[in-house]
Design a protein around this motif. Structure first.
Motif, PDB file in Angstrom:
ATOM      1  N   ASP A  17       1.065  -0.981  -0.054  1.00 33.59           N
ATOM      2  CA  ASP A  17       0.403   0.043   0.360  1.00 33.59           C
ATOM      3  C   ASP A  17       1.010   0.909   0.281  1.00 33.59           C
ATOM      4  OD1 ASP A  17       0.522   0.510   2.663  1.00 33.59           O
ATOM      5  OD2 ASP A  17      -0.994   0.063   3.292  1.00 33.59           O
ATOM      6  N   ASP A  18       0.461   2.042   0.218  1.00 34.35           N
ATOM      7  CA  ASP A  18       0.596   3.712  -0.110  1.00 34.35           C
ATOM      8  C   ASP A  18       1.660   3.327   1.398  1.00 34.35           C
ATOM      9  OD1 ASP A  18       0.094   4.834  -2.209  1.00 34.35           O
ATOM     10  OD2 ASP A  18      -2.133   5.618  -1.514  1.00 34.35           O
ATOM     11  N   LYS A  19       2.112   3.379   2.519  1.00 29.27           N
ATOM     12  CA  LYS A  19       2.818   3.033   3.622  1.00 29.27           C
ATOM     13  C   LYS A  19       3.521   2.325   3.504  1.00 29.27           C
ATOM     14  CE  LYS A  19      -0.762   5.610   6.112  1.00 29.27           C
ATOM     15  NZ  LYS A  19      -1.540   5.971   7.439  1.00 29.27           N
ATOM     16  N   ALA A  20       3.850   1.288   2.249  1.00 24.07           N
ATOM     17  CA  ALA A  20       5.065   0.327   2.070  1.00 24.07           C
ATOM     18  C   ALA A  20       4.720  -1.058   3.353  1.00 24.07           C
ATOM     19  CB  ALA A  20       5.798   0.874   2.513  1.00 24.07           C
ATOM     20  N   ARG A  21       3.346  -0.965   3.123  1.00 25.83           N
ATOM     21  CA  ARG A  21       2.338  -1.893   4.328  1.00 25.83           C
ATOM     22  C   ARG A  21       2.083  -3.390   3.725  1.00 25.83           C
ATOM     23  NH1 ARG A  21      -1.779   1.485   7.855  1.00 25.83           N
ATOM     24  NH2 ARG A  21      -2.049   1.800   5.381  1.00 25.83           N
ATOM     25  N   LEU A  22       2.156  -4.364   3.486  1.00 21.83           N
ATOM     26  CA  LEU A  22       2.001  -5.697   3.124  1.00 21.83           C
ATOM     27  C   LEU A  22       1.350  -5.998   3.316  1.00 21.83           C
ATOM     28  CD1 LEU A  22       3.382  -8.054   0.796  1.00 21.83           C
ATOM     29  CD2 LEU A  22       4.487  -8.616   2.662  1.00 21.83           C
ATOM     30  N   PHE A  23      -0.357  -6.944   2.271  1.00 17.33           N
ATOM     31  CA  PHE A  23      -0.730  -7.539   3.305  1.00 17.33           C
ATOM     32  C   PHE A  23      -0.853  -8.702   3.688  1.00 17.33           C
ATOM     33  CE2 PHE A  23      -3.943  -3.967   2.745  1.00 17.33           C
ATOM     34  CZ  PHE A  23      -5.019  -4.463   3.841  1.00 17.33           C
ATOM     35  N   LEU A  24      -0.366 -10.138   4.037  1.00 22.24           N
ATOM     36  CA  LEU A  24       0.651 -11.028   4.062  1.00 22.24           C
ATOM     37  C   LEU A  24      -1.560 -11.747   3.494  1.00 22.24           C
ATOM     38  CD1 LEU A  24       1.740 -11.122   8.053  1.00 22.24           C
ATOM     39  CD2 LEU A  24       2.564 -11.404   5.721  1.00 22.24           C
ATOM     40  N   PRO A  25      -0.476 -12.784   3.113  1.00 25.32           N
ATOM     41  CA  PRO A  25      -1.812 -13.867   3.039  1.00 25.32           C
ATOM     42  C   PRO A  25      -2.817 -14.606   3.250  1.00 25.32           C
ATOM     43  CG  PRO A  25       0.388 -14.528   1.630  1.00 25.32           C
ATOM     44  CD  PRO A  25       0.530 -13.532   2.302  1.00 25.32           C
ATOM     45  N   ALA A  26      -4.000 -14.143   3.658  1.00 25.17           N
ATOM     46  CA  ALA A  26      -4.876 -15.115   4.733  1.00 25.17           C
ATOM     47  C   ALA A  26      -3.852 -16.297   5.254  1.00 25.17           C
ATOM     48  CB  ALA A  26      -6.247 -15.275   4.183  1.00 25.17           C
ATOM     49  N   LYS A  27      -3.673 -17.199   4.295  1.00 22.72           N
ATOM     50  CA  LYS A  27      -2.868 -18.588   4.729  1.00 22.72           C
ATOM     51  C   LYS A  27      -2.158 -18.449   5.684  1.00 22.72           C
ATOM     52  CE  LYS A  27      -5.452 -21.484   1.577  1.00 22.72           C
ATOM     53  NZ  LYS A  27      -5.812 -22.915   0.485  1.00 22.72           N
ATOM     54  N   PHE A  28      -1.580 -17.347   4.901  1.00 20.39           N
ATOM     55  CA  PHE A  28      -0.018 -17.335   6.401  1.00 20.39           C
ATOM     56  C   PHE A  28       0.078 -17.162   7.752  1.00 20.39           C
ATOM     57  CE2 PHE A  28       2.735 -17.819   2.298  1.00 20.39           C
ATOM     58  CZ  PHE A  28       2.301 -18.851   2.009  1.00 20.39           C
ATOM     59  N   ARG A  29      -1.432 -15.667   7.888  1.00 23.40           N
ATOM     60  CA  ARG A  29      -1.402 -15.124   8.979  1.00 23.40           C
ATOM     61  C   ARG A  29      -1.560 -15.858  10.000  1.00 23.40           C
ATOM     62  NH1 ARG A  29      -6.065 -10.960   6.090  1.00 23.40           N
ATOM     63  NH2 ARG A  29      -4.628 -10.696   4.398  1.00 23.40           N
ATOM     64  N   PRO A  30      -2.133 -17.020  10.387  1.00 26.17           N
ATOM     65  CA  PRO A  30      -2.258 -17.762  11.835  1.00 26.17           C
ATOM     66  C   PRO A  30      -1.039 -18.092  12.574  1.00 26.17           C
ATOM     67  CG  PRO A  30      -3.963 -18.634  10.292  1.00 26.17           C
ATOM     68  CD  PRO A  30      -3.318 -17.925   9.548  1.00 26.17           C
ATOM     69  N   ARG A  31       0.138 -18.731  11.718  1.00 30.53           N
ATOM     70  CA  ARG A  31       1.461 -18.748  11.985  1.00 30.53           C
ATOM     71  C   ARG A  31       1.771 -17.842  11.740  1.00 30.53           C
ATOM     72  NH1 ARG A  31       4.323 -22.339   9.010  1.00 30.53           N
ATOM     73  NH2 ARG A  31       5.827 -22.397  10.579  1.00 30.53           N
ATOM     74  N   LEU A  32       1.772 -16.642  11.820  1.00 33.32           N
ATOM     75  CA  LEU A  32       2.857 -15.046  11.868  1.00 33.32           C
ATOM     76  C   LEU A  32       1.328 -13.779  12.314  1.00 33.32           C
ATOM     77  CD1 LEU A  32       3.508 -15.173   7.862  1.00 33.32           C
ATOM     78  CD2 LEU A  32       5.374 -15.876   9.677  1.00 33.32           C
ATOM     79  N   GLU A  33       0.792 -14.554  13.542  1.00 39.35           N
ATOM     80  CA  GLU A  33       0.234 -13.348  14.369  1.00 39.35           C
ATOM     81  C   GLU A  33       1.053 -12.655  15.055  1.00 39.35           C
ATOM     82  OE1 GLU A  33      -3.562 -14.940  14.902  1.00 39.35           O
ATOM     83  OE2 GLU A  33      -2.772 -16.640  16.889  1.00 39.35           O
ATOM     84  N   SER A  34       1.755 -14.007  15.722  1.00 43.43           N
ATOM     85  CA  SER A  34       2.778 -13.574  16.760  1.00 43.43           C
ATOM     86  C   SER A  34       4.118 -12.572  16.450  1.00 43.43           C
ATOM     87  CB  SER A  34       3.070 -14.624  17.982  1.00 43.43           C
ATOM     88  OG  SER A  34       3.992 -15.381  17.031  1.00 43.43           O
ATOM     89  N   GLY A  35       3.735 -12.591  15.295  1.00 50.35           N
ATOM     90  CA  GLY A  35       5.519 -12.188  14.565  1.00 50.35           C
ATOM     91  C   GLY A  35       6.223 -12.803  13.139  1.00 50.35           C
ATOM     92  N   ILE A  36       6.869 -11.788  12.859  1.00 50.60           N
ATOM     93  CA  ILE A  36       7.859 -12.236  12.196  1.00 50.60           C
ATOM     94  C   ILE A  36       9.022 -11.617  11.562  1.00 50.60           C
ATOM     95  CG2 ILE A  36       6.658 -10.511  10.157  1.00 50.60           C
ATOM     96  CD1 ILE A  36       6.769 -12.613   7.490  1.00 50.60           C
ATOM     97  N   VAL A  37      10.135 -12.190  11.397  1.00 50.94           N
ATOM     98  CA  VAL A  37      11.502 -11.697  11.084  1.00 50.94           C
ATOM     99  C   VAL A  37      11.302 -11.574   9.977  1.00 50.94           C
ATOM    100  CG1 VAL A  37      13.694 -12.139  11.830  1.00 50.94           C
ATOM    101  CG2 VAL A  37      11.961 -12.945  12.942  1.00 50.94           C
ATOM    102  N   LEU A  38      12.069 -10.425   8.723  1.00 51.45           N
ATOM    103  CA  LEU A  38      11.966 -10.512   8.126  1.00 51.45           C
ATOM    104  C   LEU A  38      13.594 -10.005   7.270  1.00 51.45           C
ATOM    105  CD1 LEU A  38       9.225  -7.425   6.626  1.00 51.45           C
ATOM    106  CD2 LEU A  38       9.836 -10.087   6.634  1.00 51.45           C
ATOM    107  N   THR A  39      14.520 -10.611   6.836  1.00 50.79           N
ATOM    108  CA  THR A  39      15.878 -10.559   6.114  1.00 50.79           C
ATOM    109  C   THR A  39      15.512 -10.873   4.804  1.00 50.79           C
ATOM    110  OG1 THR A  39      15.855 -12.838   6.561  1.00 50.79           O
ATOM    111  CG2 THR A  39      16.103 -11.916   8.292  1.00 50.79           C
ATOM    112  N   ARG A  40      17.061 -10.180   4.494  1.00 50.28           N
ATOM    113  CA  ARG A  40      17.140  -9.926   3.020  1.00 50.28           C
ATOM    114  C   ARG A  40      17.646 -11.272   3.313  1.00 50.28           C
ATOM    115  NH1 ARG A  40      21.314  -6.154   4.947  1.00 50.28           N
ATOM    116  NH2 ARG A  40      21.202  -4.254   3.880  1.00 50.28           N
ATOM    117  N   GLY A  41      17.440 -11.883   1.233  1.00 44.00           N
ATOM    118  CA  GLY A  41      16.862 -13.146   1.265  1.00 44.00           C
ATOM    119  C   GLY A  41      17.858 -13.397  -0.046  1.00 44.00           C
ATOM    120  N   GLN A  42      18.574 -14.475  -0.019  1.00 43.11           N
ATOM    121  CA  GLN A  42      18.842 -14.796  -1.763  1.00 43.11           C
ATOM    122  C   GLN A  42      17.980 -14.476  -3.054  1.00 43.11           C
ATOM    123  OE1 GLN A  42      20.201 -16.979   0.982  1.00 43.11           O
ATOM    124  NE2 GLN A  42      22.101 -15.182   0.845  1.00 43.11           N
TER     125      GLN A  42
END
Length: 149
Positions: A17-42
């Motif tokens: 969105d305009d604030k650089a927020r990403l809607f997580l896919p609905a199927k992933f949300r239950p596993r990520l609701e307590s947090g997600i660690v974002l890192t550089r990837g290959q």
């Protein structure tokens, strides 16, 4: 056949969105609701880990000798761009500028499940990568990944 609920899989095409927020896919949300660690990837994507998966991954990295320059450089790159995000009530996470720049994210993104993590790609880059890898995948043999096929 049972599905391993500890793995992420599938391909999704949300937008930033305009604030650089990403809607997580609905199927992933239950596993990520307590947090997600974002890192550089290959391949210049962004890895998204559950805190538990990231901890297990970094435990394996700790076993690498500190005297190994490549290992030190890997840790520097991994952690210098890392960010711990907690999704809001609508399932959105902020993607920090350093990671958006790393992955060349603008508006259109592709989120793919990759076993114990998700990957966030610029949509054009993902489409090119996927196209380039389709025949390689189709032709993959036991020589590439011994014992798998």
């Amino acid at each position: 056949m049972s599905v391993d609920v500890n793995n992420f899989f599938g391909t999704y095409t949300p937008r930033l969105d305009d604030k650089a927020r990403l809607f997580l896919p609905a199927k992933f949300r239950p596993r990520l609701e307590s947090g997600i660690v974002l890192t550089r990837g290959q391949e210049n994507c962004i890895y998204g880990w559950t805190p538990e998966s990231f901890s297990a991954f970094t435990d394996r990295i700790r076993e690498t000798p500190f005297t190994n320059r490549d290992a030190r450089n890997f840790v520097r790159m991994l952690y210098s761009g890392a960010s711990n995000e907690v999704p809001d009530k609508q399932g959105r996470i902020s993607v920090p500028p350093v990671l958006r720049q790393w992955a060349s994210l603008d508006r259109d993104v592709t989120v793919v499940g990759a076993m114990d993590r998700i990957e966030i790609w610029d949509a054009g880059r993902w489409n090119q990568f996927s196209s380039d890898q389709e025949q390689v995948f189709a032709d993959m043999s036991d020589e590439v990944m011994p014992g798998i096929f």
